[in-house]
Structures are given as C-alpha cells and as structure tokens.
Enzyme design. Sequence first.
Site, PDB file in Angstrom:
ATOM      1  N   LYS A   1      42.567  37.843  36.951  1.00 17.98           N
ATOM      2  CA  LYS A   1      41.187  38.364  37.641  1.00 17.98           C
ATOM      3  C   LYS A   1      41.391  37.944  39.165  1.00 17.98           C
ATOM      4  O   LYS A   1      40.609  37.191  39.645  1.00 17.98           O
ATOM      5  CB  LYS A   1      40.139  37.696  37.025  1.00 17.98           C
TER       6      LYS A   1
ATOM      7  N   ASP B   1      46.297  43.513  52.022  1.00 25.30           N
ATOM      8  CA  ASP B   1      47.260  43.243  53.210  1.00 25.30           C
ATOM      9  C   ASP B   1      46.873  42.019  54.031  1.00 25.30           C
ATOM     10  O   ASP B   1      47.385  41.420  54.899  1.00 25.30           O
ATOM     11  CB  ASP B   1      47.436  44.348  54.104  1.00 25.30           C
TER      12      ASP B   1
ATOM     13  N   HIS C   1      45.255  38.085  31.625  1.00 19.80           N
ATOM     14  CA  HIS C   1      43.756  37.748  31.574  1.00 19.80           C
ATOM     15  C   HIS C   1      43.366  37.638  33.148  1.00 19.80           C
ATOM     16  O   HIS C   1      42.540  36.949  33.479  1.00 19.80           O
ATOM     17  CB  HIS C   1      43.631  36.559  30.913  1.00 19.80           C
TER      18      HIS C   1
ATOM     19  N   ASP D   1      37.993  14.142  42.034  1.00 18.33           N
ATOM     20  CA  ASP D   1      37.807  13.149  43.333  1.00 18.33           C
ATOM     21  C   ASP D   1      36.958  13.781  44.659  1.00 18.33           C
ATOM     22  O   ASP D   1      37.229  13.444  45.586  1.00 18.33           O
ATOM     23  CB  ASP D   1      39.028  12.382  43.537  1.00 18.33           C
TER      24      ASP D   1
ATOM     25  N   LYS E   1      35.429  29.222  35.730  1.00 16.61           N
ATOM     26  CA  LYS E   1      36.236  28.240  35.357  1.00 16.61           C
ATOM     27  C   LYS E   1      36.816  27.401  36.510  1.00 16.61           C
ATOM     28  O   LYS E   1      37.721  28.248  37.220  1.00 16.61           O
ATOM     29  CB  LYS E   1      37.613  28.690  34.548  1.00 16.61           C
TER      30      LYS E   1
ATOM     31  N   HIS F   1      30.626  31.737  32.918  1.00 14.34           N
ATOM     32  CA  HIS F   1      31.770  32.463  32.788  1.00 14.34           C
ATOM     33  C   HIS F   1      32.875  31.902  33.728  1.00 14.34           C
ATOM     34  O   HIS F   1      34.148  32.059  33.618  1.00 14.34           O
ATOM     35  CB  HIS F   1      31.889  33.779  32.763  1.00 14.34           C
TER      36      HIS F   1
HETATM   37  C1  LIG Z   1      36.003  39.357  29.446  1.00 11.86           C
HETATM   38  O1  LIG Z   1      36.445  40.688  28.784  1.00 11.86           O
HETATM   39  C2  LIG Z   1      36.932  40.344  27.274  1.00 11.86           C
HETATM   40  C3  LIG Z   1      37.496  41.538  26.870  1.00 11.86           C
HETATM   41  O2  LIG Z   1      36.337  42.406  26.637  1.00 11.86           O
HETATM   42  C4  LIG Z   1      36.148  39.614  26.386  1.00 11.86           C
HETATM   43  O3  LIG Z   1      36.968  39.102  25.195  1.00 11.86           O
HETATM   44  C5  LIG Z   1      35.399  38.130  27.369  1.00 11.86           C
HETATM   45  O4  LIG Z   1      34.652  37.623  26.232  1.00 11.86           O
HETATM   46  C6  LIG Z   1      34.871  38.719  28.336  1.00 11.86           C
HETATM   47  N1  LIG Z   1      34.275  37.536  28.984  1.00 11.86           N
HETATM   48  C7  LIG Z   1      32.940  37.491  28.752  1.00 11.86           C
HETATM   49  C8  LIG Z   1      32.296  36.220  29.524  1.00 11.86           C
HETATM   50  O5  LIG Z   1      32.270  38.061  27.869  1.00 11.86           O
END
Ligand SMILES: *[C@@H]1O[C@H](CO)[C@@H](O)[C@H](O)[C@H]1NC(C)=O
Length: 489
Positions: free
Chosen positions: A414, A419, A412, A205, A200, A198
Amino acid sequence: MTTRMNSDVAYEKMSDVDLGRGDGLAKSQMYFRCLLLFTSLTTVLLALLFLQALFMPGLPPSSESPSPRLSLPRSCSDQCKVSLVESIPEGLKFNSSVTHPSIYDTWLKLIREARSSLDIASFYWTMTNNDTKTDVPSAKPGEDVLQELGKLSGTLAVRIAVNTPTASQPQENIQFLRNSGAEVRTVNMKALTTGVLHTKFWVVDKKHIYIGSANMDWRSLTQVKELGAVVYDCGCLAEDLGKIFEAYWYLGQSKTIPSPWPSEYATPYNKDSPMKVPLNGTDSRVYFSSSPPPLCADGRTQDLQSILSVIDDAQQFVYIAVMNYLPTMEFSHPKRYWADIDTQLRRVAYERKVRVRLLISCWGSTSPIMFPFLRSLASVQDTKRSLDIQVKIFTVPATPKQKEIPYARVNHNKYMVTDKVAYIGTSNWSGDYFVNTAGSALVVNQSQSADTTLQQQLQAVFERDWDSAYSSLLSHHADDHREDICHNV
Ligand SMILES: *[C@@H]1O[C@H](CO)[C@@H](O)[C@H](O)[C@H]1NC(C)=O
Ligand SMILES: *[C@@H]1O[C@H](CO)[C@@H](O)[C@H](O)[C@H]1NC(C)=O
Ligand SMILES: *[C@@H]1O[C@H](CO)[C@@H](O)[C@H](O)[C@H]1NC(C)=O
Ligand SMILES: *[C@@H]1O[C@H](CO)[C@@H](O)[C@H](O)[C@H]1NC(C)=O
Ligand SMILES: *[C@@H]1O[C@H](CO)[C@@H](O)[C@H](O)[C@H]1NC(C)=O
C-alpha cells in the site's frame, strides 16, 4: 465536510500557547514571547498536568490546558536512520538486485532494541498455525515474534491497540499477550465510525518506529507480499506517530470520539508544514497522515488529502502499488461512487502529462468490480496526445500446498512513489478506507535534496515489481477476462 469545518473552527480557537504550529514571523515572535512568559510557569503547569493525569486517568487532558509540547522543534536534529522493509512471499524470485531487510528481522530487531516501551497499533492477530488451522513451517517466524513479544511483555511496558475482534476472529494471541503482562485495548471502530482499525505500526522506546502494510499475521512474514518502513533513533517522528497511537489508546476505553481532540493529540506537522528531519543524513520533510477524519486531531493531515496532494505535486510520474483500487465505497449499501483519487489521477495525466502507473493485486478474493474501473483508467493511454496511464496486475503464484493456506499469496503493498515523494500507507484504496476506517501513512518528501534515497529506493522497488514476470498489463478491452483468472488463482 462538516468534520473539516469543525476542525478548522477548532484551529481558530486554539489558544496562543499552541503556537508550535504557527507559520510566519508574527507568530514566531509571539511564540518566543509566550515561551519566555511560560518558562517561569512551566513547573506549575507540569505539576497541574501531573495532578490532572493523577486524578482523571480515564479522561483525555482537556483542550483548555496549555500544551506541554511548547518546545516541539520545527526541525529535528535526531540522526534518524530509515530503511524500507519487505516481506517477499516464499518462492517469489525477482531478477533484480533490489532487496531490503525483511519485516521479520526488523520486528525481531525492534523487540531486541526495546528498553522501556513498545506500542503496537493493529487490525487483528493471527501469529500461529493454530490461529489459521494450518500446519506449515512458514508460520514459524510469526510464532517466534509472538513468543518474543510475550517475553518482552513481562519486562517492560507493552501496549497493544487492536480492532475489537469479531466473534469469528481468533483471540488467543491477544489473551496470551495479556497473560504475559501486555496491556491490550480493543478499539470498537465499528461502533465509533462504522469502520475498522486497519492501522499497522509500532513505536518503540518513543524513538524507533515501524509502519507498513503487514498485519500481525504470520502470513504477512512469509506468504503475503508486504512493504513498510522502519526509522531508528528518531524521537521526533516517534513522538508524532505516538500521538496517533494515543488517540487509538484513548478510543480503546471510550464510547465517543472527542471533537475537537484535546491539544495533546494535535500536531504541528502536516502536509503544509512537514517536519524537517535528516533521514540517513538526507534533508527530508516528513509527516504522518491519518484517517478517518474524525480521528484527525488538530493539525493532522487526513490520509485522503495527503494522497491527493502527493499526486498533485508530481511532475513526472505517479507509481501506485495497492492491493485494492476502487472508485467506490466498497462496503456501502446502497452503492456509492467515490472518485476523489480516480479524478486526481486522470487530472494530472491530462493536465500535466504525468505518467501514471498502477500495480494492483489479483488473488482469489479480488473484487471483480475492480476491473471495469481499472480498464477505464487504463484506457487513458494515447501516445500522440501524451496521455499515459497504465495498469498492471500482480499475481503471487502458489504451489498446490501454498494454495491451501487461506488468505495468502497476494501482494498486499500500500504505497505510492512520485518523482518527489514516498508515501507508505496502511489502507486499501477505496472510499471506505478514507471515510470510516482508521489508517495512517508516512509521507517523506526529499525533493529538496540532491540524493533522494528513500524515494529512489521505493521507486526501484516499484520498477522491480512492475517489470517482473509476476506483473501483466491490463488491457482496456473487456475480453481480458481478468476477473475470472484471479478467481482461479
Ligand atoms: C483490504 O482488502 C482486502 C481485500 O478485499 C480485505 O481482505 C481486507 O479485509 C481489507 N481490509 C479491511 C480492513 O477491510
Ligand atoms: C535478468 O535480467 C537481466 C538483465 O536485465 C537479463 O539479461 C536476463 O535475461 C534476466 N533473466 C531472467 C531469467 O529473466
Ligand atoms: C488453538 O485454537 C483453538 C480454536 O481454534 C483454541 O480454542 C485454542 O485455545 C488454541 N490453542 C492455543 C494454544 O492457542
Ligand atoms: C515537497 O517539498 C517541496 C519543497 O518544500 C514542496 O514544494 C512540495 O509541495 C512538497 N510536496 C509534497 C507532496 O508535500
Ligand atoms: C540508511 O542507513 C542504514 C544503515 O546505516 C541502511 O541500512 C539503510 O538502507 C539506509 N537507508 C537509505 C534510505 O539509504
């Protein structure tokens, strides 16, 4: 827990040569002795490593071989430049002066700057209208990036690690990049850990990096709200993030996860000994965390431990912006409750009167079970007793035309900001993401500095969003009916 124990055991077994990670005087004296001893042997060692790499290209270098990272500095003298980067969905307007470079411009800039290599860790690829069976002008930026990546793939070393696509996921982009000269490895996280890759991030370089919430998806540039960070001219951080990439790269052609990971993948930088590095001239302590635990080589802080420690360290506030927040294992059958983060938030709110704010997303695919748990958190609110947890729900509005774009129009993000610390991650916040899914995060601690630029800027982003018209307070009463509202967004 067994994983933690295994890696603790592995830590004990690390040879003295790996003292790059050692704390304390005795260890650093030993470090210099070793350094002296090995200076004369370095050539021989490098030659051995080279031969090993030559004859065993499919194997990770063995954990017995001396680490070539002997000279890793504890502090970094690179003049690193950092910037927050964002995608603001088309049509979203904030009444605020808080803006940052777009992720689209940042990716193009990184592609333009690349001279020798580009490594991308990715979940899936849908960069074109064709992939999403849409026909909208806002796919153009994604299509541009894909074209530019294709051109680059023909001229320098482009490596892409991607989660093994399911039968229903489009694979045209990946094929296109392969045909253009990129090396692509699919990582079968499902088989390895029952999770997905998952993560990203980009490493360019071996000196510039990008990390954040945006997928390799055109919608992540124009239709989904994303936040990330880019760091330029920072070989030290790029080298460390590169180790996480190398782990994915290795897993792309392996059926098992090494345990322990060979020392090449180990890091001296973690929550207990972060890298000291100037970011825009501000003294900062920085490390990368990673999940799931089996992917953490020696020394690497697990993503969950990182989150828990950042929350625990806060003195005044913890602001969290995540798409999903659930104190459960979202995808486990039978159901499992998983409250590590939830407990930590309630603990700091109760024990230390820390102000806790959660900004959670609402869209058509929001899991309704999120709301009872969020209301429960939001009920920890009592001015007289200094309990101060609040939850807001962020909704990205959509025109009828925008509504036709599948899986778009959502926040989206995250990240978390306290502080003291900025935490920029790639995981949804439910148990699965820390137990079996591969994710990673950049953790920047500027609490030692008078000017805490990145932390302040992230705080300003949170406050902009929290105070905006797109956010609304979640009442702890069940008659709020938020689950129905989200489903009709
Ligand atoms: C993260 O959550 C979203 C919403 O439920 C979902 O669409 C997305 O696929 C999720 N990521 C993974 C890797 O499952
Ligand atoms: C924008 O913010 C300013 C200052 O906070 C406020 O005076 C103004 O009314 C706001 N405008 C809108 C449209 O919300
Ligand atoms: C467009 O998508 C279809 C499947 O959705 C695929 O078969 C086709 O090869 C794609 N075309 C291009 C140019 O990528
Ligand atoms: C941030 O740095 C300070 C000073 O080194 C340290 O005391 C604190 O524990 C760090 N916070 C986190 C979350 O790592
Ligand atoms: C660091 O400097 C660059 C340009 O020199 C600027 O774009 C960026 O916003 C700065 N970052 C921070 C956190 O102030």
